[in-house]
Enzyme design. Structure first.
Site, short mmCIF file in Angstrom:
data_model
loop_
_atom_site.label_atom_id
_atom_site.label_comp_id
_atom_site.label_asym_id
_atom_site.label_seq_id
_atom_site.Cartn_x
_atom_site.Cartn_y
_atom_site.Cartn_z
N LYS A 1 0.85 -1.19 0.00
CA LYS A 1 0.00 0.00 0.00
C LYS A 1 0.88 1.24 0.00
CE LYS A 1 -3.53 2.37 2.79
NZ LYS A 1 -2.71 3.56 3.18
N SER B 1 -2.09 4.93 -3.30
CA SER B 1 -2.47 5.72 -2.11
C SER B 1 -1.35 6.68 -1.74
CB SER B 1 -2.73 4.76 -0.93
OG SER B 1 -2.89 5.47 0.29
N HIS C 1 -1.54 7.84 1.40
CA HIS C 1 -1.81 7.74 2.84
C HIS C 1 -2.79 8.83 3.30
CE1 HIS C 1 -0.41 5.33 6.31
NE2 HIS C 1 -0.87 6.35 7.01
N ASP D 1 -7.07 4.09 -3.01
CA ASP D 1 -7.46 4.64 -1.71
C ASP D 1 -7.23 6.14 -1.72
OD1 ASP D 1 -7.85 5.09 1.07
OD2 ASP D 1 -5.72 4.75 1.44
N GLY D 2 -8.31 6.91 -1.81
CA GLY D 2 -8.10 8.35 -1.78
C GLY D 2 -9.33 9.16 -2.15
N VAL E 1 -12.64 8.74 -1.55
CA VAL E 1 -13.93 8.13 -1.88
C VAL E 1 -14.97 8.55 -0.84
CG1 VAL E 1 -15.20 5.96 -2.13
CG2 VAL E 1 -12.87 6.16 -3.02
N GLY F 1 -11.72 5.35 3.94
CA GLY F 1 -11.15 5.62 5.24
C GLY F 1 -12.00 6.50 6.14
#
Length: 345
Positions: free
Chosen positions: A212, A234, A236, A267-268, A270, A290
């Protein structure tokens, strides 16, 4: 439980660590790390949201799609939609102790299970963080993925073995945590990994291994070379490096390079089912969510997480119906309209 009650409860419990804004875009909490915000100016957090906003959906209503397929299989697990809870820890210093680490991990994984998907657990400076996540994996009979900070090699391998014993579906390292301020403040050194080190870690387990924190095509190819079964595109959540591009900006180039060789997750930023569909169209096979699910966990426990995920699936189905998308496993990039490239400006 309804969405308004969940949000009001979360807002009261979070005590300013998260404002539970009507739209989570990183502006109100910029620079708040520890906390829920983005590091520095907050531009990397905002870039994730803005990159998704630049991509619009072309509405299509003359077609034969009636019952869109949202389910798929990832890492040996059947999911009702291509969404997973992102690994999150640090309730004490990121959420003001609104809930315990155990309740956070349990809510994320149990809520995901109730919604027919799966969650990831995280690692952190306090040993109770990872231990709480492992307990949640055991409580869901292995419906969870353990993501470990980029610590020393022996420490990572020891945590992999703990995840194996807990029955985790997969393991991984969030290499994008290499510069986490909170880890440094707690005396837990983390840092980048070489290709040799990644190979050593991946070879230490028979479980699918996920890297990740990939933000360039070159490093995506390196992850494949190291043997990764999956990558997560990602930054983070914008919490480690200011001035990065948004995930939706770099995802297409990364997916083009490695999608045929490894699972590509994104991942970012959403926030709804339409965002999920956008990232699938840009090349992801599934997405991580997240901050919204952290709010769900604080405001309503497992039921709060499940409520938000079920709402997201309803939005995803609606978006698929109105873009003539029949199957989440085959999403045509032509459903996207890039705002900045339009004649309207």
């Amino acid at each position: 439980m309804d969405l308004n009650t969940l949000r009001e409860t979360a807002r009261a419990k979070l005590k300013g660590y998260c404002r539970v804004c009507s739209f989570c875009n990183g502006i109100a909490c910029r620079g708040e790390v520890p906390g829920m915000g983005g590091v520095g100016s907050g531009s990397s957090f905002k870039a994730n949201v803005e990159a998704l906003a630049h991509h619009l959906l072309n509405m299509r209503t003359i077609h034969e799609v009636r019952d869109p397929r949202t389910n798929l299989t990832l890492f040996g697990c059947e999911l009702d939609m291509p969404v997973m809870a992102a690994p999150m820890t640090g309730s004490t210093y990121n959420m003001g102790g609104a809930i315990s680490e155990e309740d956070l991990a349990t809510s994320l994984l149990m809520g995901s299970l109730q919604a027919g998907v799966m969650g990831m657990i995280g690692d952190g400076a306090d040993p109770t963080m990872y231990a709480s996540g492992l307990a949640a994996i055991r409580g869901t009979k292995g419906r969870g993925i353990a993501i470990i900070k980029p610590r020393g090699q022996k420490e990572i391998i020891a945590r992999i073995q703990e995840a194996e014993a807990a029955g985790a579906a997969a393991v991984g390292v969030d290499i994008d945590g290499a510069g986490l301020i909170t880890m440094s403040l707690k005396g837990q050194p983390v840092g980048p990994k070489s290709l040799r080190e990644l190979r050593e870690i991946i070879q230490a387990t028979s479980l699918p291994f996920i890297i990740k924190g990939i933000m360039t095509p070159v490093e995506a190819e390196m992850a494949v070379e190291a043997g990764a079964a999956g990558i997560v595109v990602s930054n983070h959540g914008g919490r480690v490096l200011d001035s990065t591009p948004g995930v939706a900006e770099v995802l297409p180039w990364i997916a083009e390079k490695v999608r045929n060789h490894t699972v590509v997750l994104a991942d970012g930023g959403v926030r709804n089912g339409a965002d999920v569909l956008k990232l699938l169209a840009l090349g992801a096979q599934a997405v991580l969510v997240g901050r919204p699910l952290a709010i769900g966990a604080v405001g309503g426990g497992p039921e709060g997480v499940a409520l938000l995920l079920n709402n997201m699936r309803t939005e995803l189905i609606q978006s698929m119906l109105l873009t003539a998308t029949a199957d989440v496993r085959h999403v045509d990039r032509k459903i996207l309209f890039l705002r900045q490239a339009s004649a309207l400006g």
